[in-house]
Write an enzyme that holds these catalytic residues in place. Structure first.
Site, PDB file in Angstrom:
ATOM      1  N   HIS A  53       0.839  -1.219   0.000  1.00  0.00           N
ATOM      2  CA  HIS A  53       0.000   0.000   0.000  1.00  0.00           C
ATOM      3  C   HIS A  53       0.864   1.256   0.000  1.00  0.00           C
ATOM      4  O   HIS A  53       1.419   1.637   1.014  1.00  0.00           O
ATOM      5  CB  HIS A  53      -0.938  -0.016   1.201  1.00  0.00           C
ATOM      6  CG  HIS A  53      -1.851  -1.196   1.216  1.00  0.00           C
ATOM      7  ND1 HIS A  53      -2.774  -1.417   0.224  1.00  0.00           N
ATOM      8  CD2 HIS A  53      -1.949  -2.246   2.047  1.00  0.00           C
ATOM      9  CE1 HIS A  53      -3.409  -2.553   0.462  1.00  0.00           C
ATOM     10  NE2 HIS A  53      -2.933  -3.076   1.548  1.00  0.00           N
ATOM     11  N   PHE A 237     -12.158  -6.589  11.810  1.00  0.00           N
ATOM     12  CA  PHE A 237     -12.758  -5.278  12.005  1.00  0.00           C
ATOM     13  C   PHE A 237     -14.079  -5.222  11.239  1.00  0.00           C
ATOM     14  O   PHE A 237     -14.082  -5.268  10.005  1.00  0.00           O
ATOM     15  CB  PHE A 237     -11.784  -4.200  11.529  1.00  0.00           C
ATOM     16  CG  PHE A 237     -10.364  -4.549  11.864  1.00  0.00           C
ATOM     17  CD1 PHE A 237      -9.407  -4.700  10.864  1.00  0.00           C
ATOM     18  CD2 PHE A 237      -9.982  -4.800  13.168  1.00  0.00           C
ATOM     19  CE1 PHE A 237      -8.097  -5.072  11.166  1.00  0.00           C
ATOM     20  CE2 PHE A 237      -8.681  -5.170  13.484  1.00  0.00           C
ATOM     21  CZ  PHE A 237      -7.745  -5.300  12.484  1.00  0.00           C
ATOM     22  N   ASP A 239     -16.513  -3.978   9.368  1.00  0.00           N
ATOM     23  CA  ASP A 239     -16.833  -2.807   8.514  1.00  0.00           C
ATOM     24  C   ASP A 239     -17.968  -3.198   7.583  1.00  0.00           C
ATOM     25  O   ASP A 239     -18.770  -4.075   7.899  1.00  0.00           O
ATOM     26  CB  ASP A 239     -15.575  -2.403   7.730  1.00  0.00           C
ATOM     27  CG  ASP A 239     -15.244  -3.421   6.649  1.00  0.00           C
ATOM     28  OD1 ASP A 239     -14.858  -3.025   5.547  1.00  0.00           O
ATOM     29  OD2 ASP A 239     -15.420  -4.628   6.911  1.00  0.00           O
ATOM     30  N   TYR A 315      -6.916  -8.096   6.898  1.00  0.00           N
ATOM     31  CA  TYR A 315      -6.236  -7.297   5.866  1.00  0.00           C
ATOM     32  C   TYR A 315      -6.330  -8.005   4.515  1.00  0.00           C
ATOM     33  O   TYR A 315      -6.601  -7.386   3.492  1.00  0.00           O
ATOM     34  CB  TYR A 315      -4.766  -7.116   6.220  1.00  0.00           C
ATOM     35  CG  TYR A 315      -4.428  -6.119   7.292  1.00  0.00           C
ATOM     36  CD1 TYR A 315      -3.181  -6.173   7.906  1.00  0.00           C
ATOM     37  CD2 TYR A 315      -5.317  -5.122   7.699  1.00  0.00           C
ATOM     38  CE1 TYR A 315      -2.817  -5.251   8.887  1.00  0.00           C
ATOM     39  CE2 TYR A 315      -4.969  -4.203   8.675  1.00  0.00           C
ATOM     40  CZ  TYR A 315      -3.711  -4.269   9.270  1.00  0.00           C
ATOM     41  OH  TYR A 315      -3.345  -3.368  10.226  1.00  0.00           O
ATOM     42  N   ASP A 319      -8.381  -6.522   1.344  1.00  0.00           N
ATOM     43  CA  ASP A 319      -7.683  -6.240   0.074  1.00  0.00           C
ATOM     44  C   ASP A 319      -8.318  -7.055  -1.054  1.00  0.00           C
ATOM     45  O   ASP A 319      -8.522  -6.556  -2.157  1.00  0.00           O
ATOM     46  CB  ASP A 319      -6.185  -6.566   0.199  1.00  0.00           C
ATOM     47  CG  ASP A 319      -5.460  -5.544   1.080  1.00  0.00           C
ATOM     48  OD1 ASP A 319      -4.365  -5.859   1.576  1.00  0.00           O
ATOM     49  OD2 ASP A 319      -6.009  -4.432   1.285  1.00  0.00           O
TER      50      ASP A 319
HETATM   51  N1  LIG Z   1     -12.172  -4.711   7.963  1.00  0.00           N
HETATM   52  C1  LIG Z   1     -11.447  -3.716   7.464  1.00  0.00           C
HETATM   53  N2  LIG Z   1     -12.064  -2.561   7.151  1.00  0.00           N
HETATM   54  C2  LIG Z   1     -11.294  -1.578   6.639  1.00  0.00           C
HETATM   55  C3  LIG Z   1      -9.920  -1.681   6.435  1.00  0.00           C
HETATM   56  C4  LIG Z   1      -9.495  -0.446   5.913  1.00  0.00           C
HETATM   57  C5  LIG Z   1      -8.133   0.003   5.523  1.00  0.00           C
HETATM   58  N3  LIG Z   1      -7.073  -0.833   5.977  1.00  0.00           N
HETATM   59  C6  LIG Z   1      -6.070  -1.069   5.000  1.00  0.00           C
HETATM   60  C7  LIG Z   1      -4.955  -0.174   5.206  1.00  0.00           C
HETATM   61  C8  LIG Z   1      -3.846  -0.865   5.485  1.00  0.00           C
HETATM   62  C9  LIG Z   1      -4.098  -2.276   5.537  1.00  0.00           C
HETATM   63  O1  LIG Z   1      -3.236  -2.952   4.690  1.00  0.00           O
HETATM   64  C10 LIG Z   1      -5.511  -2.456   5.102  1.00  0.00           C
HETATM   65  O2  LIG Z   1      -5.579  -3.037   3.845  1.00  0.00           O
HETATM   66  C11 LIG Z   1     -10.617   0.362   5.798  1.00  0.00           C
HETATM   67  N4  LIG Z   1     -11.666  -0.357   6.238  1.00  0.00           N
HETATM   68  C12 LIG Z   1     -13.093  -0.016   6.209  1.00  0.00           C
HETATM   69  O3  LIG Z   1     -13.558  -0.361   4.888  1.00  0.00           O
HETATM   70  C13 LIG Z   1     -14.589   0.549   4.515  1.00  0.00           C
HETATM   71  C14 LIG Z   1     -14.093   1.308   3.294  1.00  0.00           C
HETATM   72  O4  LIG Z   1     -14.102   0.411   2.203  1.00  0.00           O
HETATM   73  P1  LIG Z   1     -14.055   1.032   0.697  1.00  0.00           P
HETATM   74  O5  LIG Z   1     -15.309   1.922   0.597  1.00  0.00           O
HETATM   75  O6  LIG Z   1     -14.040  -0.180  -0.192  1.00  0.00           O
HETATM   76  O7  LIG Z   1     -12.780   1.871   0.642  1.00  0.00           O
HETATM   77  C15 LIG Z   1     -14.795   1.471   5.709  1.00  0.00           C
HETATM   78  O8  LIG Z   1     -15.753   0.918   6.584  1.00  0.00           O
HETATM   79  C16 LIG Z   1     -13.433   1.428   6.374  1.00  0.00           C
HETATM   80  O9  LIG Z   1     -13.511   1.765   7.750  1.00  0.00           O
HETATM   81  C17 LIG Z   1      -9.284  -2.908   6.780  1.00  0.00           C
HETATM   82  O10 LIG Z   1      -8.075  -3.138   6.651  1.00  0.00           O
HETATM   83  N5  LIG Z   1     -10.097  -3.885   7.284  1.00  0.00           N
END
Ligand SMILES: Nc1nc2c(c(CN[C@H]3C=C[C@H](O)[C@@H]3O)cn2[C@@H]2O[C@H](COP(=O)(O)O)[C@@H](O)[C@H]2O)c(=O)[nH]1
Length: 341
Positions: A53, A237, A239, A315, A319
């Site tokens: 990233h 997490f 989401d 993660y 991704d």
């Molecule tokens: N469960 C989970 N939810 C995560 C993340 C992340 C960012 N983490 C990244 C950064 C570094 C790491 O390498 C991760 O890849 C954002 N979100 C949630 O997603 C939603 C946004 O989605 P979209 O609209 O498609 O961008 C929003 O609720 C946001 O709070 C995660 O990792 N896990």
């Protein structure tokens, strides 16, 4: 001492009483099997947080930890009513959407000399300054801009008053325990208290608080103050993307009536029964996938507890959801406007 319900125990309870969402044990096992080979690859590990990233900090410094704190304080609600009309941010000749648009806006501000990750700045930011930093490159503004302004001022003020303006100070106080850091965040930063009532019981998800601990572990590369010996005690997490990918992978199922509501684009409220079931079953489903993955490695005589946990599984799945948006377009995500995820 304040009691904070455990997200894992909450998930177990919700999954056991859920009506419209079900965890498919066989499906979870199949997902674990499909991940088996990838789980030992480098990208699945902690290093992927930086190597995969480009917008994430490269450093493991106090400033990088403050970057994580600021971003995770605002890490919520990027979905748009119409897919084609959405908040986008251009940065270094690339256009970012969703969560990455937030990171792009933060890095754009830093490049413009705005100290957006400094508590002394965001504690007293005005709404206009927040609008400027998070301005969109389309006519669609970032969702919940007033709430973002409020949580920035609130979190910045607490960080200044209780931790000298540095989230690393808070991390040091956790004495290398993820659970202690989670508790410190919940005790001091109200906007992170992501809870609900389900069957008259107080349940928790703590999505932003847990991802803050996980991203702190990641940005510090699991070393020094970030060498949490209990990182495996965190859950995924909850989401709005993880549930979508679990249904896509057939590890979780929705009832016909829930699917119908989701397909119609129903906007749920934080704490609605369907929303709580979706989030709780997602956490429980991923706990099962982790368990099956570890068992598969154990059968091969490999103890992978250092390399497989809910954080790294999350993660990977998140991704995956990003990279398979097209394939997943028939699986609706649940829509809630809130500051929790
Ligand atoms: N469960 C989970 N939810 C995560 C993340 C992340 C960012 N983490 C990244 C950064 C570094 C790491 O390498 C991760 O890849 C954002 N979100 C949630 O997603 C939603 C946004 O989605 P979209 O609209 O498609 O961008 C929003 O609720 C946001 O709070 C995660 O990792 N896990």
């Amino acid at each position: 001492m304040e009691v904070f319900p455990s997200p894992l125990e909450s998930a177990r309870f919700i999954a056991g009483h859920s009506r419209d969402v079900s965890v498919d044990e066989e499906g979870a096992r199949r997902v674990a099997e499909s991940l088996f080979d990838r789980a030992s690859a480098a990208e699945f590990g902690l290093a992927g947080w930086k190597s995969l990233h480009e917008l994430n900090p490269r450093a493991a410094s106090a400033e990088a930890v403050d970057w994580v704190f600021l971003v995770d304080t605002l890490n919520f609600s990027f979905w748009s009513e119409q897919e084609e009309q959405k908040y986008l941010v251009k940065y270094k000749s690339k256009t970012y959407s969703g969560y990455w648009s937030l990171c792009a806006a933060v890095n754009r501000a830093l490049d413009e000399g705005i100290p957006i990750t400094s508590a002394s700045y965001f504690a007293t930011m005005t709404l206009d300054q927040v609008r400027h930093v998070f301005r969109s490159d389309t006519e669609v503004p970032i969702p919940l801009i007033e709430e973002r302004h409020r949580v920035l001022n609130e979190s910045g003020t607490v960080l200044l008053e209780k931790f000298g303006g540095s989230f690393l100070t808070c991390v040091k106080m956790s004495e290398k325990s993820a659970q202690k850091l989670l508790r410190l965040v919940l005790e001091n930063f109200p906007s992170y208290r992501d809870e609900a009532l389900f069957e008259k019981k107080r349940v928790s998800f703590y999505k932003r608080a847990q991802i803050l601990v996980a991203d702190t572990w990641s940005v510090l590369e699991g070393k020094g103050h970030g060498s949490f010996d209990d990182i495996s005690s965190l859950t995924i997490f909850a989401d709005y993307r993880i549930p979508q990918v679990l249904v896509h992978l057939k590890a979780m199922k929705y009832s016909e009536e829930l699917m119908k509501k989701l397909r119609e684009g129903t906007i749920f409220q934080s704490g609605d029964r369907e929303e709580v079931e979706i989030r709780g079953c997602s956490i429980w489903c991923c706990a099962l996938i982790c368990k099956h993955l570890l068992e598969l490695y154990q059968k091969k005589g490999q103890d992978m507890r250092e390399k497989i946990n809910a954080v790294l599984l999350d993660y990977h799945l998140w991704d995956y959801a990003r990279d398979h948006r097209e394939e997943m377009k028939d699986i609706p995500f649940h829509r809630v406007r809130c500051i929790y995820y």
